[in-house]
Design a protein around this motif. Structure first.
Motif, mmCIF file in Angstrom:
data_model
loop_
_atom_site.group_PDB
_atom_site.id
_atom_site.type_symbol
_atom_site.label_atom_id
_atom_site.label_comp_id
_atom_site.label_asym_id
_atom_site.label_seq_id
_atom_site.Cartn_x
_atom_site.Cartn_y
_atom_site.Cartn_z
ATOM 1 N N ARG A 1 0.811 -1.208 0.000
ATOM 2 C CA ARG A 1 0.000 0.000 0.000
ATOM 3 C C ARG A 1 0.848 1.262 0.000
ATOM 4 O O ARG A 1 0.322 2.368 -0.156
ATOM 5 C CB ARG A 1 -0.949 0.003 1.204
ATOM 6 N N HIS A 2 2.162 1.118 0.182
ATOM 7 C CA HIS A 2 3.056 2.284 0.283
ATOM 8 C C HIS A 2 4.202 2.240 -0.739
ATOM 9 O O HIS A 2 5.147 3.026 -0.628
ATOM 10 C CB HIS A 2 3.632 2.377 1.693
ATOM 11 N N LEU A 3 4.120 1.348 -1.711
ATOM 12 C CA LEU A 3 5.214 1.214 -2.675
ATOM 13 C C LEU A 3 4.970 1.960 -3.977
ATOM 14 O O LEU A 3 5.864 2.016 -4.819
ATOM 15 C CB LEU A 3 5.469 -0.270 -2.988
ATOM 16 N N GLY A 4 3.783 2.503 -4.174
ATOM 17 C CA GLY A 4 3.504 3.142 -5.452
ATOM 18 C C GLY A 4 3.557 2.120 -6.574
ATOM 19 O O GLY A 4 2.919 1.067 -6.510
ATOM 20 N N GLU A 5 4.354 2.394 -7.605
ATOM 21 C CA GLU A 5 4.461 1.481 -8.744
ATOM 22 C C GLU A 5 5.531 0.412 -8.528
ATOM 23 O O GLU A 5 5.677 -0.482 -9.368
ATOM 24 C CB GLU A 5 4.779 2.260 -10.021
ATOM 25 N N GLU A 6 6.278 0.511 -7.455
ATOM 26 C CA GLU A 6 7.328 -0.471 -7.219
ATOM 27 C C GLU A 6 6.748 -1.823 -6.836
ATOM 28 O O GLU A 6 5.620 -1.932 -6.357
ATOM 29 C CB GLU A 6 8.290 0.023 -6.140
ATOM 30 N N LEU A 7 7.560 -2.857 -7.017
ATOM 31 C CA LEU A 7 7.168 -4.233 -6.762
ATOM 32 C C LEU A 7 8.170 -4.881 -5.822
ATOM 33 O O LEU A 7 9.256 -4.335 -5.578
ATOM 34 C CB LEU A 7 7.123 -5.026 -8.075
ATOM 35 N N ILE A 8 7.820 -6.040 -5.293
ATOM 36 C CA ILE A 8 8.749 -6.833 -4.479
ATOM 37 C C ILE A 8 9.163 -8.053 -5.285
ATOM 38 O O ILE A 8 8.318 -8.862 -5.677
ATOM 39 C CB ILE A 8 8.118 -7.244 -3.133
ATOM 40 N N TRP A 9 10.445 -8.167 -5.554
ATOM 41 C CA TRP A 9 10.980 -9.268 -6.362
ATOM 42 C C TRP A 9 10.763 -10.590 -5.625
ATOM 43 O O TRP A 9 11.090 -10.716 -4.454
ATOM 44 C CB TRP A 9 12.466 -9.032 -6.590
ATOM 45 N N PRO A 10 10.199 -11.620 -6.289
ATOM 46 C CA PRO A 10 9.816 -12.836 -5.577
ATOM 47 C C PRO A 10 10.907 -13.891 -5.468
ATOM 48 O O PRO A 10 10.704 -14.901 -4.782
ATOM 49 C CB PRO A 10 8.667 -13.370 -6.436
ATOM 50 N N ALA A 11 12.049 -13.686 -6.118
ATOM 51 C CA ALA A 11 13.089 -14.717 -6.180
ATOM 52 C C ALA A 11 14.275 -14.365 -5.288
ATOM 53 O O ALA A 11 14.487 -13.207 -4.924
ATOM 54 C CB ALA A 11 13.570 -14.894 -7.620
ATOM 55 N N SER A 12 15.070 -15.383 -4.965
ATOM 56 C CA SER A 12 16.285 -15.156 -4.182
ATOM 57 C C SER A 12 17.364 -14.475 -5.004
ATOM 58 O O SER A 12 18.018 -13.538 -4.540
ATOM 59 C CB SER A 12 16.819 -16.489 -3.637
ATOM 60 N N MET A 13 17.587 -14.951 -6.231
ATOM 61 C CA MET A 13 18.587 -14.309 -7.087
ATOM 62 C C MET A 13 18.003 -12.999 -7.593
ATOM 63 O O MET A 13 16.825 -12.927 -7.945
ATOM 64 C CB MET A 13 18.987 -15.228 -8.236
ATOM 65 N N PRO A 14 18.817 -11.940 -7.625
ATOM 66 C CA PRO A 14 18.269 -10.589 -7.779
ATOM 67 C C PRO A 14 17.738 -10.261 -9.162
ATOM 68 O O PRO A 14 17.949 -10.986 -10.140
ATOM 69 C CB PRO A 14 19.456 -9.696 -7.415
ATOM 70 N N ALA A 15 17.084 -9.108 -9.188
ATOM 71 C CA ALA A 15 16.538 -8.547 -10.412
ATOM 72 C C ALA A 15 17.671 -8.054 -11.307
ATOM 73 O O ALA A 15 18.852 -8.216 -10.992
ATOM 74 C CB ALA A 15 15.587 -7.401 -10.051
ATOM 75 N N ARG A 16 17.299 -7.424 -12.413
ATOM 76 C CA ARG A 16 18.301 -6.893 -13.332
ATOM 77 C C ARG A 16 19.133 -5.812 -12.634
ATOM 78 O O ARG A 16 18.593 -4.904 -12.016
ATOM 79 C CB ARG A 16 17.634 -6.326 -14.574
#
Length: 536
Positions: free
Chosen positions: A94-109
């Protein structure tokens, strides 16, 4: 099953049936990277509406400003821990705006080392120490490794069970704290012997984005999948491989958890002993602090292990001093990947299984680990993380080759017997059922989380980051609009506000220069906390 384990289970069945020992107590720590809508690691500050990451008891950050960390209270019922964790996600979304939480252990780009922002905890001495420690991790290992996420599972056994075990062992003359610590270290040794099974059953990181290896050189264990993805076809947990949280300098510490005194002594040696390569980096530079010191470990938290003995430390103690003074209070399991296929990265079935597995580790015989066995344990672990789903894989047990599925089935049979003890206080057989869920995974590696994720990438021809971004969007929709416990919503809002006030109070109360603060910290850290023993 050994005669001793069968006998102990039989002795505990009566007390368990009569409700003479309580449920296990556990808490969860779950990490997750904030990412932008394109799936790149967020460069924005930790949202102020979530509270102060320095003082908030449930929402903080780990290494990176973008690496959220959720901490649940301690609960006796797994469903309560999961409900609290779910509401932490709902509140955050509810406080992230357009940001997301990456669901995997190995990181995003990622876009190189500097794209992983170091967490900033403010100008107080304790906040500065946290940041300088992280800067030290950067100069020693780089930031990219620190963007990996996971689930930490903290568990303690009830006091009434310790009393029963002490009586069964004929150790009534041993102080309960000493007995508990010795038995917890026995649990840890058995965990290290068999943690490969958890890596097989729950490993969920067989793939990563190419940006995780910015140098361009691809290790032999990895293969290209599409344009931007690298996979190890039979891997279970690249997070726990030498691509993740591994360190060759720390490997020479040779901690095999044979005793509390050995563990504490080895850590104290490591935080007091300079390491030439770290000395060459320098502790301070013209632009400020580079690391807290040039020792093997800056502080004890730098020691990487898949399991740790823990005790809540007082304000003037290091973690090992708390252990030394009052013994082991609980165990922290650190080898669990986030499972992107589960909304919270972990579920109640997994918690129930780990409960039974940990109890099995406690009740089984656990001799000390000699150096040769220690090497075999590390090798078994490496084989499973890199190619645990390979049908040709063989592990080493008592110096002899052993088929993973056969050995795993033998363990599950025994864990199932222990699960029956835990179910005496439950409706139905949730622990036994959790063990039963794992049995087919040994016969068919495709049923494991790593197998399911590999199948998704291969069947759909998806890139790792594209697949994880799609899941992140689904989870954001689920949590952003899902119902939340009103009491918890009010609690989290209140904690966000009060945590900022607490941080301001800490900063206003500082009267000491950082150099003096740090000198005092390490002077105290070198002290022994054994009653009656002079400081070292």
């Amino acid at each position: 099953m050994s005669d001793s384990l069968a006998t102990l289970i039989a002795r505990l069945e009566g007390p368990a049936r009569r409700g003479q020992f309580s449920r296990l107590r556990r808490g969860l720590e779950k990490e997750g990277l904030r990412v932008d809508p394109a799936g790149r690691i967020a460069q924005t500050p930790h949202p102020a509406t979530l509270g102060s990451k320095l003082t908030h008891p449930h929402i903080t950050t780990d290494y990176s400003e973008a690496l959220l960390e959720y901490i649940t209270p301690v609960y006796c019922r797994p469903e309560d821990a999961m409900a609290f964790l779910g509401d932490l996600h709902r509140f955050t979304h509810r406080h992230l705006g357009e940001e997301l939480i990456w669901p995997a252990s190995m990181p995003a780009r990622l876009d190189g080392n500097d794209s992983v922002p170091i967490a900033d905890y403010g100008p107080s001495n304790v906040g500065t120490m946290k940041r300088v420690y992280r800067q030290g991790l950067d100069v020693r290992y780089g930031r990219i490794m620190q963007a990996i996420a996971g689930v930490h599972y903290n568990v303690s056994l009830p006091d009434d069970l310790w009393e029963l075990l002490r009586e069964a062992d004929g150790a009534g003359d041993t102080l309960l704290n000493d007995y508990r610590s010795a038995r917890y270290f026995g649990l840890i040794r058995n965990f290290r012997r068999h943690s490969w099974l958890l890596l097989y059953l729950f490993g969920a990181s067989p793939a990563l984005d190419r940006s995780f290896l910015p140098g361009g050189e691809i290790p032999d264990k990895l293969q290209a999948h599409g344009r931007d993805t690298l996979v190890a076809p039979y891997a279970t947990s690249l997070r726990m491989s030498d691509l993740g949280y591994q360190n060759k300098v720390q490997a020479q510490l040779k901690i095999c958890f044979n005793s509390l005194s050995n563990y504490v002594g080895t850590l104290r040696h490591a935080i007091s002993t300079p390491w030439p390569a770290y000395q060459a980096l320098g502790v301070k530079a013209d632009d400020g602090w580079r690391q807290l010191n040039a020792n093997i470990l800056q502080i004890e938290n730098e020691y990487y292990s898949d399991i740790r003995p823990k005790r809540v430390a007082r304000h003037d103690e290091t973690p090992s001093q708390a252990l030394e003074a009052r013994g082991v209070e609980y165990i922290e399991v650190r080898c669990l990947d986030l499972n992107p296929l589960l909304p919270l990265g972990v579920d109640e079935t997994q918690i129930r299984f780990v409960d039974a597995f940990m109890m099995w580790c406690l009740l089984s015989e656990s001799p000390w680990i000699p150096d040769l066995e220690c090497e075999h344990l590390d090798d078994n672990r490496r084989r499973v993380v890199e190619r645990g789903r390979d049908p040709a894989l063989r592990l080493v047990q008592h110096g002899e080759p052993r088929d993973l599925a056969d050995w795993g089935s033998e363990i599950l049979d025994e864990v199932g017997r222990v699960a029956e003890l835990l179910d005496r206080l439950e409706e139905g057989n949730p622990h036994r059922d959790a063990v039963a869920v794992m049995v087919p995974r040994l016969a068919d590696p495709a049923l494991t989380p790593s197998g399911q994720l590999m199948a998704r990438l291969q069947d759909r021809g998806e890139e790792f980051s594209d697949a994880m971004l799609a899941i992140a969007r689904q989870q954001a929709e689920r949590f952003g609009h899902g119902p939340m416990d009103p009491g918890r919503a009010a609690l989290f809002a209140e904690l966000a506000e009060t945590s900022h006030h607490q941080q301001h109070e800490i900063e206003a109360a500082d009267r000491e220069r950082f150099e003096a603060f740090l000198e005092g910290y390490f002077a105290r850290a070198r002290e022994s906390r054994i009653a009656g023993e002079a400081a070292s």
